[in-house]
Design a protein around this motif. Structure first.
Motif, short mmCIF file in Angstrom:
data_model
loop_
_atom_site.label_atom_id
_atom_site.label_comp_id
_atom_site.label_asym_id
_atom_site.label_seq_id
_atom_site.Cartn_x
_atom_site.Cartn_y
_atom_site.Cartn_z
N THR A 113 19.16 -13.30 12.08
CA THR A 113 18.74 -11.95 12.42
C THR A 113 19.92 -11.02 12.70
O THR A 113 19.73 -9.88 13.05
CB THR A 113 17.82 -11.95 13.66
OG1 THR A 113 18.53 -12.55 14.75
CG2 THR A 113 16.55 -12.72 13.40
N ARG A 135 7.63 -12.86 12.17
CA ARG A 135 7.79 -11.48 12.61
C ARG A 135 6.63 -11.15 13.55
O ARG A 135 5.46 -11.17 13.14
CB ARG A 135 7.79 -10.53 11.42
CG ARG A 135 9.02 -10.62 10.54
CD ARG A 135 10.22 -9.97 11.20
NE ARG A 135 10.11 -8.54 11.26
CZ ARG A 135 10.56 -7.71 10.34
NH1 ARG A 135 11.14 -8.18 9.23
NH2 ARG A 135 10.44 -6.39 10.47
N LEU A 163 15.09 -6.83 16.37
CA LEU A 163 15.77 -6.53 15.10
C LEU A 163 16.38 -5.14 15.18
O LEU A 163 15.67 -4.14 15.22
CB LEU A 163 14.77 -6.61 13.94
CG LEU A 163 14.16 -7.99 13.68
CD1 LEU A 163 13.06 -7.87 12.65
CD2 LEU A 163 15.23 -8.96 13.23
#
Length: 280
Positions: A193, A248, A279
């Motif tokens: 990430t 997610r 994120l």
């Protein structure tokens, strides 16, 4: 034939030496990629609300945590080196917004829970949400496909015994062509990430664990020596831990449930570590 054996036989047919095939195979993992595209029978359900006749007792501790997904363990495909329960249901709960704002990793665990409901306790149904279907996908560390000059010192050290690694990476791709992206991945490797300071080392929860384990070794070491130690420790941590589920949570957050292989085999789900990442 199991998947590693399928890979081994195909690699030997290419003329790759058996010892190199075995070494490369240590990096090859298989994961269960689940998504909404129909493929066989459903293996689980994402979203909605779990229902069970004894829910108050079985789901104790989950409280009002948001429900992520439920999986029918008997319907999930079996994969090597992932000791999932053979039956019953696995339920995942996560309040990602609270977890990512928690004061510490320990505090964040209050906002997540994994529950196994045994088959003899009755089936779990889900009100709402959508079905999840499964495919088994291979996963490899990204560096195996990189050119020599782009590798870190530790990666070059590992690549010395893998002169046919590019051919073997291509073989994996031909045996298991890419398909639909996963909504929830079970097993495999943690996805990246972001970046971690240092050549070709990316930010994953395992990288954070590795850094905590070796950060006090700085005295008397060069940056290259420190990075070598970091990647060596990261390898060890990744052999010990596996992402039980990663997904997610929304457009801005990734949720992960990590567990040691030994704890998963013993169904010590209270030892699952939840990591929620923002994120940027």
């Amino acid at each position: 034939m199991d998947l590693h054996e399928q890979f081994r036989r195909s690699a030997l047919e290419l003329g790759v030496p058996d010892d190199e095939v075995a070494r490369f195979g240590q990096f090859l993992r298989f994961a269960i990629w689940t998504g909404s595209e129909p493929h066989g029978s459903p293996v689980g359900r994402r979203g909605g609300r779990p229902l069970h006749g004894d829910a108050e007792r079985l789901l104790a501790g989950a409280g009002t945590l948001p429900f992520v997904a439920s999986f029918d363990c008997a319907a999930l495909p079996g994969i090597d080196d992932l000791a999932l329960p053979k039956d019953g249901s696995l339920l995942f709960f996560l309040d990602h917004e609270e977890a990512v704002e928690a004061d510490s990793a320990e505090d964040a665990q209050r906002f997540a829970r994994v529950v196994h409901v045994p088959a003899d306790s009755g089936a779990v149904s889900v009100d709402g949400g959508h079905d999840l279907f499964a495919r088994v996908r291979p996963e490899l560390p990204h560096w195996l496909g990189m050119d020599e000059q782009a590798l870190s010192g530790y990666q070059q050290h590992q690549a010395r015994d893998l002169p046919h690694r590019h051919e073997l990476v291509a073989l994996v791709g031909s045996l298991w062509p890419k398909g639909q992206q996963a909504e929830i991945r079970i097993g495999g490797y943690s996805g990246h990430t972001g970046g971690l300071s240092g050549k070709n080392v990316h930010a994953t929860p395992e990288a954070g664990m590795a850094w905590e384990n070796i950060k006090d070794r700085k005295a008397g070491t060069t940056p290259d020596e420190m990075m070598f130690a970091m990647e060596e420790e990261l390898d060890r941590v990744m052999r010990e831990w596996v992402p039980l589920a990663q997904f997610r949570a929304d457009e801005l957050h990734v949720g992960r449930f990590l567990v040691r292989h030994d704890d998963l085999a013993a169904l010590r789900l209270d030892e699952v570590l939840t990591v929620t990442e923002f994120l940027e």
